[in-house]
Design a protein around this motif. Structure first.
Motif, PDB file in Angstrom:
ATOM      1  N   MET A   1       0.898  -1.058  -0.076  1.00  0.00           N
ATOM      2  CA  MET A   1       0.295  -0.093   0.238  1.00  0.00           C
ATOM      3  C   MET A   1       0.922   1.334  -0.048  1.00  0.00           C
ATOM      4  O   MET A   1       1.955   1.347   0.714  1.00  0.00           O
ATOM      5  CB  MET A   1      -0.827   0.073   1.364  1.00  0.00           C
ATOM      6  CG  MET A   1      -1.770   0.968   1.253  1.00  0.00           C
ATOM      7  SD  MET A   1      -2.851   0.974   2.805  1.00  0.00           S
ATOM      8  CE  MET A   1      -4.258  -0.174   2.348  1.00  0.00           C
TER       9      MET A   1
ATOM     10  N   GLU B   1       0.195   7.327  -0.434  1.00  0.00           N
ATOM     11  CA  GLU B   1      -0.867   8.155  -0.620  1.00  0.00           C
ATOM     12  C   GLU B   1      -2.175   7.599  -0.402  1.00  0.00           C
ATOM     13  O   GLU B   1      -3.223   8.302  -0.070  1.00  0.00           O
ATOM     14  CB  GLU B   1      -0.647   8.562  -1.962  1.00  0.00           C
ATOM     15  CG  GLU B   1       0.344   9.367  -2.544  1.00  0.00           C
ATOM     16  CD  GLU B   1       0.674   9.242  -3.944  1.00  0.00           C
ATOM     17  OE1 GLU B   1       0.000   8.764  -4.744  1.00  0.00           O
ATOM     18  OE2 GLU B   1       1.741   9.875  -4.353  1.00  0.00           O
ATOM     19  N   THR B   2      -2.500   6.264  -0.487  1.00  0.00           N
ATOM     20  CA  THR B   2      -3.591   5.621  -0.155  1.00  0.00           C
ATOM     21  C   THR B   2      -3.741   5.198   1.250  1.00  0.00           C
ATOM     22  O   THR B   2      -4.936   4.603   1.800  1.00  0.00           O
ATOM     23  CB  THR B   2      -3.784   4.466  -1.059  1.00  0.00           C
ATOM     24  OG1 THR B   2      -2.754   3.502  -0.909  1.00  0.00           O
ATOM     25  CG2 THR B   2      -3.787   4.800  -2.480  1.00  0.00           C
TER      26      THR B   2
END
Length: 139
Positions: A1, A4-5
């Motif tokens: 991941m 940014e997410t």
């Protein structure tokens, strides 16, 4: 991941959670059978004083009063009065009993205004004779 997410995480710890109001804990060291709440320390100290002063009265009972004293120290560990610890509850009662009954305004005791005397004058005159109203012109 990726960053940014990744969801943001925020943590907020109150000072009470970081430093609970217990006595007898210093770093990783704790007093034997501790830490103790302030209510427990009052029962511990007050009970010890009473037991020492009244030893001649209860000495025939053996260890029973001492055991009862230690159980009472354990029992007050979570004592609360109306959701508050006993010391703040007692302090609140003392504040209510010692404050002025009129209350406070702006931090000062509320007081009635000082009486002031009316300094005006008045004159009584005799009633004037009623004059007939002027006749309205006809027209």
């Amino acid at each position: 991941m990726s960053e940014e997410t990744r969801p943001g995480v925020a943590r907020s710890y109150t000072s009470a959670r970081r430093h609970p109001w217990v006595l007898g804990k210093l770093g990783d060291w704790t007093m034997p059978f501790g830490p103790y709440t302030p209510a427990q320390l009052v029962v511990l100290g007050g009970g010890a004083f009473v037991l020492i002063q009244t030893f001649s009265w209860w000495s025939w009972a053996g260890p029973v009063p001492v055991v009862a004293w230690l159980v009472s120290v354990w029992a007050v560990r979570g004592a609360q009065i109306a959701g508050q610890n006993p010391f703040t509850a007692i302090l609140g009662v003392l504040v209510v009993l010692t404050r002025h009954s009129a209350g406070r305004i702006g931090g000062r005791t509320a007081r009635d205004k000082q009486h002031s005397y009316f300094g005006g004058q008045f004159i009584i005159e005799p009633a004037r004779a009623a004059t007939p109203a002027a006749a309205a012109p006809a027209g």
